[in-house]
Write an enzyme that holds these catalytic residues in place. Sequence first.
Site, mmCIF file in Angstrom:
data_model
loop_
_atom_site.group_PDB
_atom_site.id
_atom_site.type_symbol
_atom_site.label_atom_id
_atom_site.label_comp_id
_atom_site.label_asym_id
_atom_site.label_seq_id
_atom_site.Cartn_x
_atom_site.Cartn_y
_atom_site.Cartn_z
ATOM 1 C CB CYS A 32 6.243 -2.761 5.920
ATOM 2 S SG CYS A 32 6.067 -2.066 7.314
ATOM 3 C CB CYS A 79 4.333 -3.295 9.647
ATOM 4 S SG CYS A 79 3.246 -3.168 8.260
ATOM 5 C CB CYS A 93 -1.583 -10.164 0.829
ATOM 6 S SG CYS A 93 -0.874 -9.906 2.241
#
Length: 178
Positions: free
Chosen positions: A15, A91, A99
């Site tokens: 998140c 989220c 990422c």
Amino acid sequence: MPDRSRRLFNVLFLCTGNSARSIIAESVLRQDGGGRFRAFSAGSRPRGEVHPTARGVLENFHYPTEGLRSKSWDEFAGADAPVMDFVFTVCDQAAGETCPLWPRQPISAHWGVPDPAAATGTGLEREMAFIDTLRIMRNRISVFTALPMATLNRASLTARLHQIGQSQGATSARTDMA
């Protein structure tokens, strides 16, 4: 394919702030994972502290809080980090971010839930948002931990994980973020 029936699986919940939703998920899996999972959480822009209401709700429902801390996902991208088997974004903002590259390409899915820290209203209404997040994560993790890992191929497992992320309380991942 490795024998998944006896493995200990590493699971990372992501998140953006790593102060509430991912922390709650980490704690729930730690306790409810039946000793088959190692749970971690991190954020792209960690707040640096666990939200006090998240910690309080976990304690009130007898989930572990020892060692929980808000940390960067960079801790899990290094050569000495545990290799993840599963990565779940919880989220929508984190789902839309780029990422790090995770070693061994873990199976990933989006399990978005509303941000309880953004809840408004009375103190009780705001606390109920955290309790609802806990309920949603417990339900999803319960389904996840019951999956027959040893009998599912990667594609089937991925499909099941995406279905779990669409269960009650799901938010839609925004992928239009810069």
